[in-house]
Design a protein around this motif. Structure first.
Motif, PDB file in Angstrom:
ATOM      1  N   TYR A  88      -3.026  -5.355   3.287  1.00 61.83           N
ATOM      2  CA  TYR A  88      -1.625  -5.705   3.045  1.00 61.83           C
ATOM      3  C   TYR A  88      -1.057  -6.533   4.193  1.00 61.83           C
ATOM      4  CZ  TYR A  88      -0.591  -1.593   6.026  1.00 61.83           C
ATOM      5  OH  TYR A  88      -0.534  -0.692   7.054  1.00 61.83           O
TER       6      TYR A  88
ATOM      7  N   LYS B  31       2.249  -2.945   1.067  1.00 60.13           N
ATOM      8  CA  LYS B  31       1.648  -1.629   1.247  1.00 60.13           C
ATOM      9  C   LYS B  31       2.225  -0.631   0.241  1.00 60.13           C
ATOM     10  CE  LYS B  31       1.063   2.111   4.633  1.00 60.13           C
ATOM     11  NZ  LYS B  31       1.428   2.599   5.992  1.00 60.13           N
ATOM     12  N   SER B  32       3.542  -0.614   0.100  1.00 58.71           N
ATOM     13  CA  SER B  32       4.200   0.318  -0.821  1.00 58.71           C
ATOM     14  C   SER B  32       3.817   0.043  -2.270  1.00 58.71           C
ATOM     15  CB  SER B  32       5.724   0.214  -0.667  1.00 58.71           C
ATOM     16  OG  SER B  32       6.130   0.620   0.615  1.00 58.71           O
TER      17      SER B  32
ATOM     18  N   MET C  25      -1.995   2.297  -7.038  1.00 62.24           N
ATOM     19  CA  MET C  25      -3.158   3.185  -7.023  1.00 62.24           C
ATOM     20  C   MET C  25      -2.810   4.552  -7.598  1.00 62.24           C
ATOM     21  SD  MET C  25      -5.418   2.314  -3.601  1.00 62.24           S
ATOM     22  CE  MET C  25      -4.091   2.252  -2.399  1.00 62.24           C
ATOM     23  N   GLU C  26      -1.625   5.023  -7.314  1.00 61.97           N
ATOM     24  CA  GLU C  26      -1.183   6.303  -7.874  1.00 61.97           C
ATOM     25  C   GLU C  26      -1.024   6.191  -9.389  1.00 61.97           C
ATOM     26  OE1 GLU C  26       2.540   9.479  -7.436  1.00 61.97           O
ATOM     27  OE2 GLU C  26       2.270   7.876  -5.971  1.00 61.97           O
TER      28      GLU C  26
ATOM     29  N   GLU D 285       0.208   1.255  -2.816  1.00 63.63           N
ATOM     30  CA  GLU D 285       0.154   2.714  -2.910  1.00 63.63           C
ATOM     31  C   GLU D 285       0.638   3.180  -4.276  1.00 63.63           C
ATOM     32  OE1 GLU D 285       0.886   4.057   1.757  1.00 63.63           O
ATOM     33  OE2 GLU D 285       2.618   3.646   0.444  1.00 63.63           O
ATOM     34  N   ALA D 286       1.718   2.584  -4.745  1.00 64.18           N
ATOM     35  CA  ALA D 286       2.275   2.959  -6.048  1.00 64.18           C
ATOM     36  C   ALA D 286       1.317   2.604  -7.180  1.00 64.18           C
ATOM     37  CB  ALA D 286       3.624   2.267  -6.257  1.00 64.18           C
TER      38      ALA D 286
ATOM     39  N   GLU E 241       4.976  -4.367   4.775  1.00 67.19           N
ATOM     40  CA  GLU E 241       5.233  -3.018   4.273  1.00 67.19           C
ATOM     41  C   GLU E 241       5.506  -2.999   2.774  1.00 67.19           C
ATOM     42  OE1 GLU E 241       4.893  -0.023   5.876  1.00 67.19           O
ATOM     43  OE2 GLU E 241       3.935  -1.355   7.334  1.00 67.19           O
TER      44      GLU E 241
ATOM     45  N   LYS F 261      -9.644   1.328   0.008  1.00 66.48           N
ATOM     46  CA  LYS F 261      -8.980   1.487   1.295  1.00 66.48           C
ATOM     47  C   LYS F 261      -7.728   0.620   1.323  1.00 66.48           C
ATOM     48  CE  LYS F 261     -11.241   1.566   5.115  1.00 66.48           C
ATOM     49  NZ  LYS F 261     -12.119   1.151   6.262  1.00 66.48           N
ATOM     50  N   LEU F 262      -6.767   1.034   2.086  1.00 62.05           N
ATOM     51  CA  LEU F 262      -5.530   0.275   2.253  1.00 62.05           C
ATOM     52  C   LEU F 262      -5.325   0.065   3.748  1.00 62.05           C
ATOM     53  CD1 LEU F 262      -3.066  -0.972   0.860  1.00 62.05           C
ATOM     54  CD2 LEU F 262      -1.956   1.264   0.977  1.00 62.05           C
TER      55      LEU F 262
END
Length: 211
Positions: free
Chosen positions: A135, A141-142, A148-149, A145-146, A138, A162-163
């Motif tokens: 990334y 990144k957020s 992948m969830e 993450e969202a 930020e 990996k992030l």
């Protein structure tokens, strides 16, 4: 394709030691205004597959193959292929945010490879073929993450992507760039790359560039 001047390319070899290329040294450069473009960086196995998957999408001005995760002094294909340099084969995507957003790029990335395979993609084995999102800020990144969830329930095995914060991207040797376009009949391209590219094309058919 014209290439962004990020590093000097040492022209060496190719994924899974396909073909014999003449070795030379040559700076890779281009003249273009990238100020209005955003940048994303992904690693998902052999960069030939990932690069070509993104290149066919509207809003992607350019996708280039390279290395991220290791030191500049070891950003050399022969060294990276050992799996001991810390690099992943990566692709940097320059895109027009008025045409395509980062979330859609993430969806394409997770379609173009299997994020549940640890340190490999199909026949390509080693940490240099790991799944990783580098990334740039930020917000990316957020969003990653969202995403992948959100996608976790769509896979039977856990996502191992990996992030990591992008520290540097080193342009790969010139002969790696546009490899799928230049070598459409290469055995690796036909059997490994093309199915991934076509999978992306099928799912994102409304976003394909006009040929």
């Amino acid at each position: 394709m014209k290439y962004l001047a990020l590093v000097t390319g040492l022209l060496l070899f190719s994924c899974q030691t396909q073909g014999n290329e003449k070795e030379t040294k040559s700076p890779i450069s281009r003249e273009a205004d990238y100020q209005k473009l955003d940048t994303a960086t992904f690693a998902g196995g052999c960069f030939w597959c990932v690069e070509a998957s993104f290149e066919q999408i509207k809003g992607v001005v350019e996708a280039v193959s390279g290395y991220s995760g290791g030191k500049e002094s070891t950003a050399d294909y022969r060294l990276v292929s050992s799996g001991r340099t810390g690099h992943a084969e990566a692709v940097q995507v320059y895109y027009d945010p008025s045409v395509i957003d980062y979330e859609t790029l993430l969806e394409i990335f997770f379609t173009a490879h299997d994020p549940t395979q640890l340190n490999r993609q199909g026949p390509d084995v080693g940490p240099q073929y790991r799944s990783e999102i580098f990334y740039h800020n930020e917000k990316q990144k957020s969003l990653a993450e969202a995403k992948m969830e959100e996608l976790a329930s769509e896979f039977s095995d856990p996502i191992v992507t990996k992030l990591s914060k992008l520290e540097a991207f080193y342009l790969a040797e010139e002969y790696h760039q546009d490899y799928e376009e230049k070598h459409p009949n290469n055995g690796y391209i036909v059997n490994v790359s093309r199915p991934k590219i076509e999978k992306v094309a099928k799912k994102f058919k409304d976003r394909l560039k006009n040929k």
